[in-house]
Design an enzyme around this catalytic site. Structure first.
Site, PDB file in Angstrom:
ATOM      1  N   GLU A  78       8.882  -0.442  -1.191  1.00  0.00           N
ATOM      2  CA  GLU A  78       7.884  -0.878  -0.200  1.00  0.00           C
ATOM      3  C   GLU A  78       8.140  -2.272   0.355  1.00  0.00           C
ATOM      4  OE1 GLU A  78       7.526  -0.586  -3.406  1.00  0.00           O
ATOM      5  OE2 GLU A  78       6.059  -1.935  -4.291  1.00  0.00           O
ATOM      6  N   CYS A 116       8.302   1.666 -10.226  1.00  0.00           N
ATOM      7  CA  CYS A 116       8.368   0.638 -11.267  1.00  0.00           C
ATOM      8  C   CYS A 116       7.466   0.986 -12.452  1.00  0.00           C
ATOM      9  CB  CYS A 116       8.038  -0.721 -10.639  1.00  0.00           C
ATOM     10  SG  CYS A 116       8.516  -2.081 -11.685  1.00  0.00           S
ATOM     11  N   TYR A 117       6.346   0.295 -12.631  1.00  0.00           N
ATOM     12  CA  TYR A 117       5.449   0.646 -13.741  1.00  0.00           C
ATOM     13  C   TYR A 117       5.056   2.118 -13.674  1.00  0.00           C
ATOM     14  CZ  TYR A 117       1.448   0.492 -16.944  1.00  0.00           C
ATOM     15  OH  TYR A 117       0.587   0.732 -17.990  1.00  0.00           O
ATOM     16  N   LYS A 169      -1.431  -8.647   9.781  1.00  0.00           N
ATOM     17  CA  LYS A 169      -1.613  -9.139  11.155  1.00  0.00           C
ATOM     18  C   LYS A 169      -1.101  -8.147  12.211  1.00  0.00           C
ATOM     19  CE  LYS A 169      -2.829 -12.976  13.387  1.00  0.00           C
ATOM     20  NZ  LYS A 169      -4.006 -13.765  12.971  1.00  0.00           N
ATOM     21  N   GLY A 219       2.968  -2.518 -11.584  1.00  0.00           N
ATOM     22  CA  GLY A 219       1.899  -3.270 -12.233  1.00  0.00           C
ATOM     23  C   GLY A 219       2.484  -4.223 -13.244  1.00  0.00           C
ATOM     24  N   SER A 235     -14.277 -16.550  17.274  1.00  0.00           N
ATOM     25  CA  SER A 235     -13.522 -17.730  17.691  1.00  0.00           C
ATOM     26  C   SER A 235     -12.657 -17.411  18.903  1.00  0.00           C
ATOM     27  CB  SER A 235     -12.632 -18.197  16.544  1.00  0.00           C
ATOM     28  OG  SER A 235     -11.607 -17.235  16.325  1.00  0.00           O
ATOM     29  N   GLY A 236     -12.472 -16.115  19.147  1.00  0.00           N
ATOM     30  CA  GLY A 236     -11.574 -15.742  20.238  1.00  0.00           C
ATOM     31  C   GLY A 236     -10.162 -15.492  19.735  1.00  0.00           C
ATOM     32  N   GLY A 237      -9.927 -15.737  18.450  1.00  0.00           N
ATOM     33  CA  GLY A 237      -8.639 -15.389  17.850  1.00  0.00           C
ATOM     34  C   GLY A 237      -8.583 -13.879  17.677  1.00  0.00           C
ATOM     35  N   VAL A 238      -7.388 -13.366  17.402  1.00  0.00           N
ATOM     36  CA  VAL A 238      -7.243 -11.910  17.392  1.00  0.00           C
ATOM     37  C   VAL A 238      -8.083 -11.266  16.280  1.00  0.00           C
ATOM     38  CG1 VAL A 238      -5.037 -12.064  16.171  1.00  0.00           C
ATOM     39  CG2 VAL A 238      -5.601  -9.981  17.365  1.00  0.00           C
ATOM     40  N   ASP A 239      -8.179 -11.901  15.115  1.00  0.00           N
ATOM     41  CA  ASP A 239      -8.885 -11.268  13.999  1.00  0.00           C
ATOM     42  C   ASP A 239     -10.385 -11.138  14.272  1.00  0.00           C
ATOM     43  OD1 ASP A 239      -6.369 -11.521  12.963  1.00  0.00           O
ATOM     44  OD2 ASP A 239      -6.849 -13.254  11.726  1.00  0.00           O
ATOM     45  N   SER A 240     -11.019 -12.253  14.631  1.00  0.00           N
ATOM     46  CA  SER A 240     -12.463 -12.157  14.855  1.00  0.00           C
ATOM     47  C   SER A 240     -12.758 -11.307  16.090  1.00  0.00           C
ATOM     48  CB  SER A 240     -13.115 -13.540  14.946  1.00  0.00           C
ATOM     49  OG  SER A 240     -12.692 -14.235  16.088  1.00  0.00           O
ATOM     50  N   SER A 241     -11.835 -11.285  17.052  1.00  0.00           N
ATOM     51  CA  SER A 241     -12.052 -10.458  18.244  1.00  0.00           C
ATOM     52  C   SER A 241     -12.027  -8.970  17.894  1.00  0.00           C
ATOM     53  CB  SER A 241     -10.976 -10.727  19.289  1.00  0.00           C
ATOM     54  OG  SER A 241     -11.022 -12.068  19.683  1.00  0.00           O
ATOM     55  N   HIS A 280      11.537  -1.444  -5.936  1.00  0.00           N
ATOM     56  CA  HIS A 280      10.374  -1.412  -5.028  1.00  0.00           C
ATOM     57  C   HIS A 280      10.792  -1.019  -3.609  1.00  0.00           C
ATOM     58  CE1 HIS A 280       7.264  -3.054  -7.679  1.00  0.00           C
ATOM     59  NE2 HIS A 280       8.292  -3.657  -8.264  1.00  0.00           N
TER      60      HIS A 280
END
Ligand code: XMP
Length: 512
Positions: free
Chosen positions: A170, A81-82, A368, A54, A222-228, A168
């Protein structure tokens, strides 16, 4: 019941990265505000607790803190860290502004492998990002690793199950960070690793069903991966209460509109309204050559059309969007944690405010590649799962100069040659994007014995990990040659092809 790792959020920009690493290791985790009621949290029986980093200084007035009993509850705690500085502050140690602030790469020397570093080399690369440092600790702590600047880069408490690291684990710049977190989860917390992406699908489906009840949701597909993926998750959760709208704006790629309808309406039986707005968009773009003006006009018309269509639907209360975590700029905590300031990037900009819908964003905390894993679990076809990023204003920003039906048609044909050649050469998975852009110049050529004076296409293929920076792809010459040959031979109206060798920065991936 899934085993739970609780991540307490102290405002680090890497919180979601911690969550993602834990998920990658097949352990379920949730991020909680740092001031979550401790008894309620412990009642969830977490296997372990991770205190995030943080931006605060533990000694500053009003700095976010935790109660000492957190460390005494018998649950393993990893302070990052913090998070480590907090433990030092609460359990007996001193935190000061470090004489040498540590930012960037450092060499970590493991002095005591003791569970956290088990199976790791004695020296490893780590990533630091802190101005404060734990400068001294009580005898109760055992140092585990050192860097050039501190002998307390990693510690363990002798009697409580607390581990702390000042670096870190991660971030990708700590290459063995995954192993360190894995040691914490498996060797220290005793996790079994039972969580799978399929569980995410189940959990999200259930919580979407809960939230939406019997009301309606509209989704701009839209047919993109996210909205699909969003549409499929909602379809799974609420079936016919989901209404998708696909706006064919005339600047999509070859075959794309048909593919969206086929996949979602015919195959998945999702309520899908495909709006043929090609003429309206082309009319709106008539005579426009300025890139920003194109983007603005397309964005506005999209909202107009979506609004018109949504008005015809009854009982809609929610708008579903495929916002991903990287779209949530200036991260920090969604619940308004210590430094919370959250800006949402709306792919369909302005819609929620205008329509008064509540937002549903089931991918808000995903990256993604995780969305692709969810899509795979949902059975989404590869053609959509691995679809390249495609800008909202579509081919309009790849058709430099005026956007006309004739020029779009040249561009679409050239683009589909680029796509099919890259894919059949097996190069697509190694590339971030590969496409054609039609340039606003004509040049002289010769075909047969005839002089030609025709359009010029640019081939753009880039490698990138997130679209923020990119490099032009070193394609094999024979692949480039085949693409250029085919375009000039098969697309009537184009007599020249060039390859774009600009990186980003200073170029951008798209031409407009
Ligand atoms: P640039 O051209 O800025 O693009 O290097 C970076 C990435 O973003 C995509 N892009 C967009 N995506 N709406 C989007 O959803 C847009 O208006 C837009 N413009 C660019 C681009 O394809 C690349 O992947």
């Amino acid at each position: 019941m899934n085993e739970l790792i609780a991540i307490l959020d102290f405002g680090s920009q890497y919180n979601q990265l911690i969550a993602r690493r834990v998920r990658e290791l097949n352990v379920y985790c949730e991020i909680f505000p740092f001031n979550t009621d401790l008894d309620a949290l412990l009642a969830r029986k977490p296997r372990g607790i991770i205190l995030s980093g943080g931006p605060s200084s533990v000694y500053a007035p009003g700095a976010p803190k935790v109660e000492a009993k957190l460390f005494k509850a018998g649950v393993p705690v990893l302070g990052i860290c913090y998070g480590m500085q907090l433990a030092a502050d609460v359990l007996g140690g001193q935190v000061k502004a470090a004489p040498a602030r540590e930012y960037g790469a450092a060499k970590l020397r493991v002095t005591c492998a003791e569970k956290l570093f088990e199976g790791l080399p004695a020296e490893l690369e780590v990533w630091n990002s802190h101005g404060d440092s734990v400068t001294s600790l009580s005898e109760e702590f055992l140092p585990l690793a050192a860097t050039e600047n501190t002998s307390l880069a990693a510690v363990r408490h002798r009697s409580l199950p607390f581990y702390g690291v000042q670096f870190h684990p991660e971030v990708a710049h700590t290459p063995l960070g995954g192993e360190i977190l894995s040691n914490f989860l498996y060797k220290i917390c005793g996790c079994e690793g039972t969580w799978r992406v399929a569980d995410y699908v189940e959990e999200t489906t259930a919580s979407l069903r809960d939230r939406v009840g019997d009301r309606g949701v509209v989704c701009a597909l839209s047919g993109g991966v996210d909205s699909s993926v969003v549409a499929l998750l909602l379809h799974r959760a609420i079936g016919p209460q989901l209404h998708c709208i696909f706006v064919d704006n005339g600047v999509v790629r070859k075959g794309e509109a048909e593919q969206v309808v086929q996949t979602f309406r015919d195959h998945y039986h999702i309520n899908l309204k495909a709006v043929d707005a090609r003429k309206r968009f082309l009319d709106r773009l008539k005579g426009i050559t300025d890139p920003e003006e194109k983007r603005i006009r397309i964005g506005h018309l999209f909202i107009e059309i979506f609004e018109e269509e949504a008005k015809h639907l009854k009982g809609i209360e929610f708008l579903a969007q495929g916002t991903l975590y990287p779209d949530v700029i200036e991260s920090v905590s969604a619940w308004g944690g210590p430094t919370a300031k959250i800006k949402s990037h709306h792919n369909v900009g302005g819609l929620p405010e205008k329509l008064g819908f509540k937002l549903v964003e089931p991918l808000r905390f995903m990256f993604k590649d995780e969305v692709r894993r969810v899509g795979t679990a949902l059975g989404l076809p590869d053609a959509i799962l691995w679809r390249q990023p495609f800008p909202g204003p579509g081919l309009a920003v790849r058709c430099l100069g005026e956007v006309t039906e004739e020029r779009l048609s040249l561009l679409r044909d050239a683009d589909s040659i680029v796509t099919s050649e890259i894919e059949s050469a097996g190069l697509s998975r190694g590339l971030w994007q590969y496409f054609a852009a039609l340039l606003p110049v004509r040049s002289v050529g010769v075909m047969g014995d005839e002089r030609t004076y025709q359009e010029c296409i640019a081939i753009r293929c880039v490698t990138s990990s997130d679209g923020m920076t990119a490099d032009w792809a070193r394609l094999p010459y024979d692949v480039l040659a085949r693409i250029a040959n085919r375009i000039v031979n098969e697309v009537k109206g184009i007599n020249r092809a060039v390859y774009d060798v600009s990186s980003k920065p200073p170029g951008t991936i798209e031409w407009e």
